[in-house]
Scaffold this active site. Structure first.
Site, PDB file in Angstrom:
ATOM      1  CB  ALA A 249      -0.987   0.137   1.152  1.00  0.00           C
ATOM      2  CB  ALA A 250       4.554   1.994  -0.943  1.00  0.00           C
TER       3      ALA A 250
END
Length: 298
Positions: A249-250
């Site tokens: 989920a960067a």
């Protein structure tokens, strides 16, 4: 009180972390299983809320245990859930995620109710656009719904931040409605035809976005930071160097943090630095929403 509006997907992530990603036809034994709350829209809504902004989330979930858990999680995070819609005919979205020892991942999504977030759903929630400044949106819901929401927000004078993930073709009329677009290298290539590998190629892609009508372009470059092109700045802003555990989920963390910084009237270079710091924390943790940092951690 002003709020950031997030429109997008809500999924339950089923994650297996193993030594390597499996090749076609290969079975990899010895993995660790985790089940986390995810979905690009939900991830970004949580990122915004944890960084201290009032957040309205518009999405569609199934009438099942996964949807019930997601709704409870949104409330726990302090997200306004008045426009979290329940689909009685379709299941909640599910993502199957494999993560290797280096933190790289591959993801398969069954969108479920996310695929049924409609233009009518956005129209019924459009009164919220009158009272707020920023719309953050992605492409994990139907493109026609996304484009309608972008145009509606633009008409109300909101700054639209588009994270074009997963990448998809958009109508040319949409680009002039976008305040800031935040693709990664792969998404930038799909949208512009330019393979982004360095500053010069990012610059070419950025110029194409400008020609299309986008006000500001930010191309995320993983551990190298992000390329920014705005009216008064062009360059690469470096990210803090960390050891990645899970990059799932960067990009969502980056887009959420960027929205908060723009909401707080930071300059775009400052906003990108803020977003890079947030994303560098997120990749050191497993999970999607679980990895989002709190404001005091930055």
């Amino acid at each position: 009180m002003k709020k950031i509006i997030v429109i997008g997907s809500s999924n339950t992530d089923m994650v297996i972390k193993a030594e390597k990603l499996s090749a076609p036809g290969e079975t990899v034994i010895g993995g660790e299983f985790l089940m986390n709350a995810g979905g690009k829209g939900a991830n970004q809504a949580v990122a915004v809320a944890r960084l201290g902004c009032h957040t309205v989330f518009i999405c569609k979930i199934g009438n099942d245990i996964f949807g019930q858990q997601a709704l409870q999680q949104f409330k726990t995070e302090g997200i306004i859930t008045d426009f979290v819609l329940v689909d009685t005919e379709n299941p909640s979205g599910i993502a199957l995620i494999n993560v290797d020892a280096k933190g790289e991942n591959c993801i398969t999504v069954a969108p479920g109710a996310n695929a049924h977030l409609s233009i009518n759903d956005i129209e019924r929630a459009s009164s919220i656009f009158e009272k707020n400044d920023i719309l953050l949106i992605q492409l994990e819901t139907p493109i026609e719904t996304v484009e309608y929401a972008i145009q509606k927000a633009y008409e109300y004078g909101l700054k639209v931040i588009l994270n074009p993930a997963p990448a998809a073709r958009l109508s040319p009329s949409i680009f002039p409605c976008i305040h800031t677009i935040t693709p990664n290298e792969t998404e930038a290539e799909i949208l512009t035809g330019v393979k982004v590998t360095d500053f010069e190629s990012a610059q070419k892609a950025g110029q194409i976005f400008t020609t299309l009508g986008v006000q500001n372009t930010i191309i995320t470059l993983g551990s190298k930071g992000a390329y920014l092109k705005s009216s008064d700045f062009e360059g690469i802003i470096e990210s803090p160097q960390v050891t990645a555990v899970d990059t799932t989920a960067a990009g969502d963390c980056f887009s959420g943090a960027l929205s908060v910084a723009i909401f707080e009237n930071k300059s775009l270079p400052e906003a990108v630095k803020f977003a890079c710091r947030a994303a560098s924390i997120a990749v050191t943790r497993m999970g999607a929403q679980a990895s989002m940092p709190l404001r005091d951690e930055l």
